[in-house]
Design a protein around this motif. Structure first.
Motif, PDB file in Angstrom:
ATOM      1  N   ASN A 430      38.946  -6.100  -0.938  1.00  0.00           N
ATOM      2  CA  ASN A 430      40.310  -6.634  -1.063  1.00  0.00           C
ATOM      3  C   ASN A 430      40.785  -6.735  -2.506  1.00  0.00           C
ATOM      4  OD1 ASN A 430      40.245  -7.025   1.776  1.00  0.00           O
ATOM      5  ND2 ASN A 430      39.277  -9.021   1.492  1.00  0.00           N
ATOM      6  N   LYS A 431      40.259  -5.879  -3.379  1.00  0.00           N
ATOM      7  CA  LYS A 431      40.637  -5.935  -4.786  1.00  0.00           C
ATOM      8  C   LYS A 431      41.447  -4.729  -5.244  1.00  0.00           C
ATOM      9  CE  LYS A 431      36.645  -8.711  -6.253  1.00  0.00           C
ATOM     10  NZ  LYS A 431      35.461  -8.763  -7.157  1.00  0.00           N
ATOM     11  N   ILE A 432      41.369  -3.615  -4.524  1.00  0.00           N
ATOM     12  CA  ILE A 432      42.013  -2.381  -4.963  1.00  0.00           C
ATOM     13  C   ILE A 432      42.824  -1.790  -3.813  1.00  0.00           C
ATOM     14  CG2 ILE A 432      41.600   0.009  -5.700  1.00  0.00           C
ATOM     15  CD1 ILE A 432      39.323  -0.930  -7.348  1.00  0.00           C
ATOM     16  N   LEU A 433      44.032  -1.310  -4.138  1.00  0.00           N
ATOM     17  CA  LEU A 433      44.894  -0.613  -3.180  1.00  0.00           C
ATOM     18  C   LEU A 433      44.900   0.871  -3.514  1.00  0.00           C
ATOM     19  CD1 LEU A 433      48.041  -2.938  -3.125  1.00  0.00           C
ATOM     20  CD2 LEU A 433      46.092  -2.993  -1.579  1.00  0.00           C
ATOM     21  N   GLY A 434      44.907   1.689  -2.482  1.00  0.00           N
ATOM     22  CA  GLY A 434      45.091   3.124  -2.638  1.00  0.00           C
ATOM     23  C   GLY A 434      46.421   3.524  -2.045  1.00  0.00           C
ATOM     24  N   LEU A 435      47.263   4.204  -2.830  1.00  0.00           N
ATOM     25  CA  LEU A 435      48.604   4.604  -2.403  1.00  0.00           C
ATOM     26  C   LEU A 435      48.706   6.123  -2.348  1.00  0.00           C
ATOM     27  CD1 LEU A 435      50.757   2.212  -4.646  1.00  0.00           C
ATOM     28  CD2 LEU A 435      49.757   1.753  -2.414  1.00  0.00           C
ATOM     29  N   ALA A 436      49.369   6.645  -1.311  1.00  0.00           N
ATOM     30  CA  ALA A 436      49.619   8.081  -1.173  1.00  0.00           C
ATOM     31  C   ALA A 436      51.111   8.306  -1.350  1.00  0.00           C
ATOM     32  CB  ALA A 436      49.157   8.588   0.187  1.00  0.00           C
ATOM     33  N   GLY A 437      51.508   8.889  -2.488  1.00  0.00           N
ATOM     34  CA  GLY A 437      52.927   8.988  -2.832  1.00  0.00           C
ATOM     35  C   GLY A 437      53.526  10.340  -2.515  1.00  0.00           C
ATOM     36  N   TRP A 438      54.842  10.336  -2.308  1.00  0.00           N
ATOM     37  CA  TRP A 438      55.578  11.569  -2.088  1.00  0.00           C
ATOM     38  C   TRP A 438      55.577  12.450  -3.353  1.00  0.00           C
ATOM     39  CZ3 TRP A 438      60.586   9.624   0.817  1.00  0.00           C
ATOM     40  CH2 TRP A 438      60.239   9.290   2.136  1.00  0.00           C
ATOM     41  N   ASP A 439      55.331  11.861  -4.509  1.00  0.00           N
ATOM     42  CA  ASP A 439      55.327  12.638  -5.747  1.00  0.00           C
ATOM     43  C   ASP A 439      54.023  13.384  -5.971  1.00  0.00           C
ATOM     44  OD1 ASP A 439      53.722  10.488  -6.175  1.00  0.00           O
ATOM     45  OD2 ASP A 439      54.689   9.808  -8.023  1.00  0.00           O
ATOM     46  N   GLY A 440      53.144  13.371  -4.976  1.00  0.00           N
ATOM     47  CA  GLY A 440      51.884  14.110  -5.088  1.00  0.00           C
ATOM     48  C   GLY A 440      50.771  13.347  -5.783  1.00  0.00           C
ATOM     49  N   ARG A 441      50.985  12.064  -6.057  1.00  0.00           N
ATOM     50  CA  ARG A 441      49.972  11.288  -6.790  1.00  0.00           C
ATOM     51  C   ARG A 441      49.321  10.261  -5.867  1.00  0.00           C
ATOM     52  NH1 ARG A 441      53.002   9.942 -12.557  1.00  0.00           N
ATOM     53  NH2 ARG A 441      53.357  12.100 -13.186  1.00  0.00           N
TER      54      ARG A 441
END
Length: 441
Positions: A430-441
């Motif tokens: 519960n310390k780190i978030l992973g994000l999948a962005g439309w900008d490819g990052r």
């Protein structure tokens, strides 16, 4: 260094895609960021775009699904494909969910072992796939996984003989997959002590010859699931109205909750039956809120009844709780629903359509709108203390799930530099978030 693996479709040419992007001359492309890490290995086996991934079995296996409905299971450490089948013919796969469970092994020699001790248990998995063909399938591939684990040499996997009987379709659930909302699953498994007790009873029946007749009978899929789980809840948008949600329990099987979000189930919620205010359900997360433990400090410790309460059976503690559901909608609203009564107090509506005596219902615990655009993804922390949401806008929102004050929860909002976060995951600590962005990052 953490190893990075990549699953890649054989027909994908990354260099050609990059050249087309540069030749288009679009000025809206984001500035180049830091280079990606170099993968330690690339799995090649899909001929179409890969849509879903899921690690399981302590990260020793990986399951992937593509746009044509093909499913591949990979052995991570041996770096080989274990099995491939078309689980959803000519239909894209939306999501995977791996459900671990304990299975009691008999003394007859399961999975090629000549002898098993009484009470022996083995950790196994079900793989659940959600496809755009309006089907959710539950697969049993444990025989295939065991064959892969028994091979010491990684090069021998290519010659491994796997028959069609080694892959078992345990259960299929017809759903509405017209929108892109992924399923949410909450599995409540039978604990190891109860499985050992069931195995002892089975051994006793074998002595009198009762199990020999039972083994010749065709077992239904629901009875197979009932030997490993108390409940397997699956939440999906309603077939008639995508703004409403149905929750199925495929162990019984039954439709436990019908049309969550309608005025009939949530008085005063301000939502009509046609979803004109909320829009379609875009993301769903099922959770089980644990029942508060009883404080025994005020009781007489000399009383034998208090001692028995303190030594409550672990199985009943594991099953007890209140079912809750977090939903993100097309208009940017996020709502937390909570069941009116504990899970085991009522029974739901049969999938076949037969009405039960009393339908289980969910009420709105709180609702808040922090997104200007549709909500695309939700995730909940492992300790059930908070949730996060992302959407088509640039807002990242954190919610305190269960607070002592009724009404609007405590919210933290962060504005990101780019719009569009398609998916979001919280690490187990519960310390780190992973994000999948439309900008490819």
């Amino acid at each position: 260094m953490v190893p990075v693996f990549m699953v890649k479709a054989m027909s994908t040419d990354s260099r050609a895609i990059e050249q087309r992007a540069h030749s288009s001359g679009k000025s809206s492309l984001p500035p180049p960021g830091p280079p990606p890490p170099t993968p330690s290995f690339i799995f090649r086996g899909h001929d179409a775009s890969i849509q879903a991934l899921e690690f399981f079995a302590s990260n020793t296996f990986l399951v992937s699904g593509d746009q044509e409905g093909w499913i591949c299971v990979w052995d991570i450490w041996k770096r080989r494909q274990v099995y491939k089948w078309q689980g959803h013919p000519s239909s894209s796969i939306l999501a995977f969910k791996v459900i671990p469970f304990y299975k009691a092994l008999s003394s007859s020699g399961d999975l090629g072992v000549s002898h098993r001790k009484l009470g022996a248990l083995e950790k196994q998995v079900y793989i659940v796939s959600h496809g755009r063909d309006n089907e959710i399938h539950v697969w049993d591939i444990n025989t295939i996984l065991q064959k892969s684990l028994r091979l010491v040499d990684s090069t021998a996997i290519g010659g491994m003989t796997v028959g069609k009987d080694d892959l078992t379709l345990v259960y299929s659930l017809p759903v509405n997959a017209l929108n892109f909302c992924k399923m949410s699953i909450l599995a409540i498994e039978i604990s190891a002590p109860q499985l050992q007790q069931q195995q002892q009873q089975q051994q006793q029946k074998q002595k009198v010859g009762q199990d020999q007749e039972r083994s010749q009978e065709n077992e239904s899929s629901s009875s197979t699931l009932s030997r490993t789980h108390h409940h397997i809840y699956i939440a999906v948008p309603s077939p008639m109205t995508p703004s409403l949600i149905d929750v199925y329990d495929i162990v019984r099987p039954e439709r436990a909750f019908v049309s969550i979000g309608s005025d009939s189930g949530n008085p005063g919620s301000g939502h009509d039956m046609f979803g004109k205010k909320w829009g379609s359900a875009m993301a769903i997360q099922l959770i089980q809120k644990r029942t508060e433990s009883l404080d025994l400090s005020s009781l007489d410790l000399n009383d034998h009844s208090s001692a028995r309460m303190n030594a409550m059976d672990s199985e009943s503690r594991h099953e007890s709780g209140t079912l809750c559901m977090l939903v993100g909608y097309e208009d940017g609203l996020v709502i937390l629903f909570q069941e009116q009564a504990p899970m085991s107090s009522t029974s739901g509506q049969k999938i076949s359509g037969q009405a039960s005596k009393q339908n289980r219902k969910m009420n709105v615990l709180w609702s808040i709108k922090c997104h200007r655009e549709p909500v695309l993804a939700l995730d909940i922390s492992s300790d059930l203390r908070f949730a996060v949401s992302s959407g088509a806008d640039n807002m990242l929102v954190k919610y305190e799930l269960f607070t002592r004050l009724q009404g609007i929860p405590e919210v933290t909002k962060v504005a990101l530099k780019a719009n569009g976060i398609a998916d979001i995951k919280i690490r187990n600590d519960n310390k780190i978030l992973g994000l999948a962005g439309w900008d490819g990052r």
